[in-house]
Each structure stands twice: as structure tokens, then as C-alpha cells.
Design an enzyme around this catalytic site. Structure first.
Site, PDB file in Angstrom:
ATOM      1  N   ASN A 124      14.123   6.185 -48.017  1.00  0.00           N
ATOM      2  CA  ASN A 124      14.527   7.505 -47.525  1.00  0.00           C
ATOM      3  C   ASN A 124      14.388   8.521 -48.657  1.00  0.00           C
ATOM      4  O   ASN A 124      14.546   8.178 -49.830  1.00  0.00           O
ATOM      5  CB  ASN A 124      15.989   7.450 -47.064  1.00  0.00           C
ATOM      6  CG  ASN A 124      16.487   8.783 -46.532  1.00  0.00           C
ATOM      7  OD1 ASN A 124      15.804   9.441 -45.745  1.00  0.00           O
ATOM      8  ND2 ASN A 124      17.670   9.198 -46.962  1.00  0.00           N
ATOM      9  N   HIS A 158      16.138  12.051 -49.956  1.00  0.00           N
ATOM     10  CA  HIS A 158      17.376  12.816 -49.769  1.00  0.00           C
ATOM     11  C   HIS A 158      17.362  14.011 -50.722  1.00  0.00           C
ATOM     12  O   HIS A 158      17.057  13.866 -51.907  1.00  0.00           O
ATOM     13  CB  HIS A 158      18.597  11.933 -50.051  1.00  0.00           C
ATOM     14  CG  HIS A 158      19.883  12.670 -49.874  1.00  0.00           C
ATOM     15  ND1 HIS A 158      20.426  12.910 -48.630  1.00  0.00           N
ATOM     16  CD2 HIS A 158      20.709  13.259 -50.762  1.00  0.00           C
ATOM     17  CE1 HIS A 158      21.537  13.611 -48.777  1.00  0.00           C
ATOM     18  NE2 HIS A 158      21.736  13.836 -50.060  1.00  0.00           N
ATOM     19  N   SER A 192      15.966  12.730 -54.293  1.00  0.00           N
ATOM     20  CA  SER A 192      15.963  11.312 -54.655  1.00  0.00           C
ATOM     21  C   SER A 192      15.274  10.503 -53.556  1.00  0.00           C
ATOM     22  O   SER A 192      15.425  10.809 -52.375  1.00  0.00           O
ATOM     23  CB  SER A 192      17.400  10.775 -54.772  1.00  0.00           C
ATOM     24  OG  SER A 192      18.176  11.571 -55.649  1.00  0.00           O
ATOM     25  N   ASP A 204      23.197   7.280 -47.561  1.00  0.00           N
ATOM     26  CA  ASP A 204      22.618   7.883 -48.771  1.00  0.00           C
ATOM     27  C   ASP A 204      23.098   7.167 -50.033  1.00  0.00           C
ATOM     28  O   ASP A 204      23.144   7.769 -51.122  1.00  0.00           O
ATOM     29  CB  ASP A 204      22.955   9.383 -48.857  1.00  0.00           C
ATOM     30  CG  ASP A 204      22.421  10.155 -47.658  1.00  0.00           C
ATOM     31  OD1 ASP A 204      21.340   9.789 -47.151  1.00  0.00           O
ATOM     32  OD2 ASP A 204      23.083  11.110 -47.217  1.00  0.00           O
TER      33      ASP A 204
HETATM   34  C1  GAR Z   1      13.664  17.101 -46.586  1.00  0.00           C
HETATM   35  O1  GAR Z   1      14.076  18.088 -47.498  1.00  0.00           O
HETATM   36  C2  GAR Z   1      14.457  15.823 -46.784  1.00  0.00           C
HETATM   37  O2  GAR Z   1      14.845  15.616 -48.115  1.00  0.00           O
HETATM   38  C3  GAR Z   1      15.642  16.064 -45.903  1.00  0.00           C
HETATM   39  O3  GAR Z   1      15.137  16.735 -44.779  1.00  0.00           O
HETATM   40  C4  GAR Z   1      14.013  17.510 -45.158  1.00  0.00           C
HETATM   41  C5  GAR Z   1      12.894  17.227 -44.189  1.00  0.00           C
HETATM   42  O4  GAR Z   1      11.846  18.129 -44.337  1.00  0.00           O
HETATM   43  N1  GAR Z   1      16.266  14.838 -45.536  1.00  0.00           N
HETATM   44  C6  GAR Z   1      17.574  14.717 -45.290  1.00  0.00           C
HETATM   45  O5  GAR Z   1      18.340  15.639 -45.329  1.00  0.00           O
HETATM   46  C7  GAR Z   1      18.006  13.315 -44.930  1.00  0.00           C
HETATM   47  N2  GAR Z   1      19.404  13.276 -44.675  1.00  0.00           N
HETATM   48  P1  GAR Z   1      10.426  17.821 -43.724  1.00  0.00           P
HETATM   49  O6  GAR Z   1      10.614  17.488 -42.246  1.00  0.00           O
HETATM   50  O7  GAR Z   1       9.677  19.100 -43.876  1.00  0.00           O
HETATM   51  O8  GAR Z   1       9.793  16.685 -44.469  1.00  0.00           O
END
Ligand code: GAR
Length: 210
Positions: free
Chosen positions: A107, A109, A136, A145
Site C-alpha cells: 500500500n 500511504h 510511505s 497503515d
Molecule cells: C494517494 O495520495 C495515496 O497515497 C492515498 O490516496 C491517494 C490516491 O491518489 N492513499 C491513501 O490515502 C490510502 N489510505 P491517486 O488515485 O491519484 O493515485
């Protein structure tokens, strides 16, 4: 090439970074399928444009998490992936699912874990007054997480930053971070052993820096 399945819920900019890296040959993986829990996720179009098979497993159509995760697992398993990549996938996964994919589920985060687990990480980082923030990539275990962190990308927090400005700075780095980690996994250099990250067979006890 290692078959990979990518799970999304939204925009899919991390998915795009992985598509681009796989396409250019920068990382030795084949994106076998992209699965979204949301039918309207814009990331699905990115996958289709790249000629990648897409699936929607809509969580609203299942009575509970167990049934949703069973359907999701079956959908993923059909591709026999060596790695399952959560790229902005916004559902909490059940222990059975996590166990099934243990050691091949990662994942990304948007914080420097263990700081700011959960949601609204950029807002919370600003409120906490940290000078450094980031993203991360970690192996997924049953702690939300909280799985072993593989690699992090750091960004400075500037005075007066808004959450959106900080988020944009972090996301730019995410797009380098995720391909870097998926590349390491694809080459077989990275694995999880007894909740410990190993790189080239050696334990990674503090997260790698991008
Ligand atoms: C990313 O910034 C990722 O780190 C976060 O969602 C965004 C997705 O963007 N993930 C989380 O918050 C997981 N809990 P994307 O759809 O443009 O890749």
C-alpha cells in the site's frame, strides 16, 4: 515479467505512474488487471487507455466486508498475481483477505509512517506543525497503515502551505516512490519474512529513503 494486479478507488495518478513505468520497461512487471471498488473511478479510464483489463467490484453491492472481500479476492486470484498493489484503494480489508495475500500486498500511504495513519494526513501534518512530511510504501498487515514500511519519500513543509499544496508536493514524490518499490519487488530483491522487510536477503529495519 511479474504479474501485478492494481486496486484503485479514485483518480489513479499512482496507477498512471506504474503504467508508465511498466510500459517503458523501467520496472519488470506486467499489469494484469486493474480493479476498482467504485464504478466511476477516473483511474479505470487510465487503465482502459493503456489496454489493461479492468474490473469493478462495487462494495455497495455486498452485504458486508466479508462478502465484498471474497468477491474481490476471487477477482484478483483469477490473474495469479505475484504482487497486489493498493493505489489509492480506500477500503479497509478483512484479516482473511490480508492473510491470503500476505507478503504480496503493498500500500502507499500519504505520510511518513508511523506518523499520521488514517485519513486527512496533510491537514493533520500541517496542524501538528511538522517540518517534514511525505509518503510511505508498506506491506499490508492487519494493523491499519501499520504494516512494515519498505520505503519513504520525504518533502519539506513550507510556511503557509495549504493541505492541497502539501498534498501535491507529496503526490509528485509518490509517483517516483511507488514504481521504485514495485520495481524492487519485481526483480525479486524485496520480500517479507515474519513481518520483516528483507532487501537482498538483509533486514530493512529503518525504511529505505527514495
Ligand atoms: C494517494 O495520495 C495515496 O497515497 C492515498 O490516496 C491517494 C490516491 O491518489 N492513499 C491513501 O490515502 C490510502 N489510505 P491517486 O488515485 O491519484 O493515485
Amino acid at each position: 515479467l511479474l504479474p501485478v494486479v492494481i486496486l484503485i478507488s479514485g483518480t489513479g495518478t499512482n496507477l498512471q505512474a506504474l503504467i508508465d513505468a511498466a510500459r517503458s520497461g523501467a520496472i519488470p512487471v506486467r499489469i494484469a488487471a486493474v480493479v476498482s471498488n467504485r464504478p466511476e473511478a477516473p483511474g479505470l479510464e487510465r487503465a482502459r487507455e493503456a489496454g489493461i483489463t479492468t474490473h469493478v467490484v462495487d462494495h455497495t453491492r455486498y452485504p458486508d466486508r466479508e462478502h465484498f472481500d471474497q468477491a474481490l479476492q476471487a477477482c484478483i486470484d483469477a490473474y495469479r498475481p505475484g504482487l497486489v498493489v493498493l493505489a489509492g484503494f480506500m477500503r479497509i480489508l478483512t484479516p482473511g483477505f490480508v492473510e491470503h495475500f500476505a507478503g504480496r500486498l503493498i500500500n502507499i500511504h500519504p505520510s511518513l509512517l508511523p506518523d499520521f495513519r488514517g485519513l486527512k494526513t496533510h491537514e493533520r501534518a500541517l496542524r501538528a506543525g511538522v517540518q517534514e512530511h511525505g509518503a510511505s510504501v508498506h506491506f499490508v498487515n492487519n494493523e491499519l497503515d501499520g504494516g512494515p514500511v519498505i520505503m519513504q519519500a520525504r518533502v519539506p513543509v513550507h510556511p503557509g502551505d495549504t493541505p492541497a499544496e502539501l498534498a501535491a508536493r507529496v503526490q509528485t514524490r509518490e509517483h517516483e516512490l511507488y514504481p521504485a518499490v514495485v520495481g524492487l519487488f519485481g526483480t525479486g530483491r524485496l520480500r517479507l519474512e515474519q513481518d520483516r522487510v528483507l532487501l537482498d536477503g538483509r533486514p530493512v529495519d529503518t525504511p529505505l529513503d527514495l
